[in-house]
Design a protein around this motif. Structure first.
Motif, PDB file in Angstrom:
ATOM      1  N   ASN A 132      -1.984  -0.763   4.323  1.00 23.40           N
ATOM      2  CA  ASN A 132      -2.313  -0.248   3.044  1.00 23.40           C
ATOM      3  C   ASN A 132      -2.377  -1.430   2.093  1.00 23.40           C
ATOM      4  N   GLU A 133      -3.185  -0.982   0.904  1.00 27.83           N
ATOM      5  CA  GLU A 133      -2.889  -2.071  -0.156  1.00 27.83           C
ATOM      6  C   GLU A 133      -2.193  -1.225  -1.523  1.00 27.83           C
TER       7      GLU A 133
ATOM      8  N   GLU B 149      -8.301   6.516  -1.726  1.00 27.59           N
ATOM      9  CA  GLU B 149      -7.939   5.667  -2.624  1.00 27.59           C
ATOM     10  C   GLU B 149      -7.387   6.648  -3.899  1.00 27.59           C
ATOM     11  N   PHE B 150      -6.163   5.969  -4.226  1.00 31.07           N
ATOM     12  CA  PHE B 150      -5.530   6.855  -5.345  1.00 31.07           C
ATOM     13  C   PHE B 150      -5.217   5.948  -6.296  1.00 31.07           C
ATOM     14  N   MET B 151      -5.827   6.217  -7.750  1.00 28.85           N
ATOM     15  CA  MET B 151      -5.959   5.330  -8.657  1.00 28.85           C
ATOM     16  C   MET B 151      -5.475   6.113 -10.020  1.00 28.85           C
TER      17      MET B 151
ATOM     18  N   LYS C 141      -5.514   2.966  -0.313  1.00 28.30           N
ATOM     19  CA  LYS C 141      -5.267   1.800  -1.444  1.00 28.30           C
ATOM     20  C   LYS C 141      -4.754   2.738  -2.565  1.00 28.30           C
ATOM     21  N   PHE C 142      -3.566   2.143  -3.026  1.00 31.01           N
ATOM     22  CA  PHE C 142      -2.755   2.700  -4.257  1.00 31.01           C
ATOM     23  C   PHE C 142      -2.692   1.730  -5.292  1.00 31.01           C
TER      24      PHE C 142
ATOM     25  N   ASN D  77       1.035  -4.036   5.449  1.00 32.12           N
ATOM     26  CA  ASN D  77       0.748  -3.794   4.000  1.00 32.12           C
ATOM     27  C   ASN D  77       0.676  -4.989   3.062  1.00 32.12           C
ATOM     28  N   THR D  78      -0.068  -4.928   2.068  1.00 29.09           N
ATOM     29  CA  THR D  78      -0.307  -5.744   1.036  1.00 29.09           C
ATOM     30  C   THR D  78       0.372  -5.216  -0.013  1.00 29.09           C
ATOM     31  N   PHE D  79       1.390  -6.149  -0.749  1.00 26.78           N
ATOM     32  CA  PHE D  79       1.989  -5.748  -2.145  1.00 26.78           C
ATOM     33  C   PHE D  79       1.694  -6.705  -3.348  1.00 26.78           C
TER      34      PHE D  79
END
Length: 430
Positions: free
Chosen positions: A262-263, A215-217, A237-238, A284-286
């Motif tokens: 990926n999200e 996870e990158f936030m 997760k981005f 992937n979800t955008f």
């Protein structure tokens, strides 16, 4: 024979016996005196670095064990294989940029070591693997200055010419880059959490790495993959990676990479692809990004399938001319006008995603700063009415999300149909 037996029993006794740090010995003296393959158990106090480990050892700290460096070098240098360090806080590495060597809280020069349950503070790099292979770095917490000075601090985990390592469950906050790979191949990065860095993940000239469930936030960039090939990114997760020219994932001069499931949520750009070929993006979800996918004409032969685009300001922005990329079987959200007359979940004809935003982006890079402005939506609507939008992507087999009716909705529709039928019959009978 007796002497040999006595000697063997004494050696076994030493190997199985934990060595405790006494007040009369420094940590380095204790390490030097301990037999190879023995365990050193540290007390709840602060020990003086800088230390060098040249034999297989296990060092286990207590709940408040601290190893504090001199501020002039590596706090811990590991130059033997099969070293284990657990449950310690390490602080105060050298931070000078005037030396050939970049210092770290722990610098590893060897293979088959384990670093586990370690906290790193006030150090240039956190953990640095230098030509070190088959190591495991697990549940390490690295906290940086978080002051935005790129040259003022190093990376959380720095992997240099190092292969076949495992980086599992680490947390990195406020460093320069979270995890940096340089000429390092076939590493596995899993379940790490990186926030408030420049790039959460940064690849340079590193191939065949695998990247799962991270996870990158709140970074400037989630993952920057540059000059690197055959990277696998799955189930990551981005989130909230915002700023001038920010992104969830950047592919630059990066080929044959796979990005699946990926999200990408509320990034300035979900995925940014430039000078990169033959990448595969699936599932992937955008969601609610300013730009879902920014795709430059310098990049060819990408495949996009089964990706979901919803509530982005623009789902796809193609820049610099046309590219030869494939779109098939993607979900384009409720706003897409797609007909499914036979109710098989697929559009009856190819779907063309259009936009006019590429015009203002190509003319002025500062346009990114205004993508959240209501005026952008007005600009798009005007160009749509004037039919001056351009095709950004053509999906040959778009997918339509089937709406599911609740029981109350079904009953409501049946009542309406019943009332309507009754009214028609009554009207016909006059």
């Amino acid at each position: 024979m007796k002497k040999w037996l006595i000697g063997s029993l004494f050696l076994l006794f030493c190997l199985g016996r934990p060595f405790h740090a006494g007040a009369e010995q420094t940590l380095q003296q204790l390490i030097d005196a301990a037999p190879a393959n023995s365990t050193i158990r540290l007390e709840n106090k602060t020990y003086v670095g800088d230390i060098v480990i040249r034999k297989p050892l296990k060092i286990v700290g207590a709940s408040h064990t601290v190893i504090k460096g001199s501020g002039r070098g590596n706090v811990v240098s590991i130059k033997s294989s099969h070293v284990v360090i657990e449950n310690v806080t390490i602080t105060n590495s050298g931070k000078s940029r005037d030396t050939q060597e970049e210092f770290a809280a722990i610098k590893v020069y060897s293979n088959y070591n384990t670093l586990k349950e370690i906290t790193v503070k006030n150090s240039f790099h956190g953990i640095y693997l230098s030509k070190a292979h088959h190591n495991r770095v697990e549940r390490v917490y690295v906290v940086g200055k978080n002051n935005g000075e790129i040259a003022g601090q190093g990376n959380g985990l720095h992997i240099y010419y190092s292969n076949f390592n495992q980086l599992i469950g680490n947390t990195i906050v406020g460093t320069r880059d979270g995890i940096f790979f340089d000429y390092s191949n076939r590493n596995v990065v899993k379940q790490n959490n990186v926030s408030r860095t420049r790039y959460g993940l940064h690849y340079m000239y590193s191939d065949d790495n695998e990247f799962y469930e991270n996870e990158f936030m709140f970074n400037t960039g989630g993952a920057a993959i540059m000059n690197s090939n055959r990277i696998v990114l799955k189930n990551n997760k981005f989130l909230f990676n915002q700023g001038m020219r920010s992104f969830g994932v950047l592919l630059q001069m990066a080929n044959d990479n796979e990005m699946a499931n990926n999200e990408f949520y509320q990034n300035q750009r979900g995925v940014y692809i430039d000078q990169s070929n033959n990448n595969f993006l699936k599932g992937n979800t955008f969601l609610q990004n300013q730009i879902g996918v920014e795709l430059w004409a310098s990049s060819q032969n990408q495949i996009f399938t089964d990706n979901r685009f919803s509530k982005n300001i623009t789902a796809v922005l193609r820049l610099g001319g046309e590219g030869n990329n494939q779109w098939s079987g993607n979900h384009w959200g409720e706003e897409a006008r797609i007909f499914d007359l036979n109710q098989d979940g697929k559009g009856e004809s190819p779907f063309e995603y259009t936009s006019s935003l590429h015009k203002i982006v190509e003319q002025n890079e500062l346009a990114y700063l205004f993508f959240n402005s209501p005026s952008i939506r007005v600009y798009e609507k005007i160009n749509e009415l004037l039919q001056e939008e351009e095709v950004m992507a053509i999906d040959r087999h778009p997918i339509i999300e089937q709406a599911r009716l609740s029981l109350q909705q079904i009953i409501g529709w049946l009542m309406i149909i019943g009332i309507g039928t009754f009214a028609i019959v009554k009207f016909q009978r006059g």
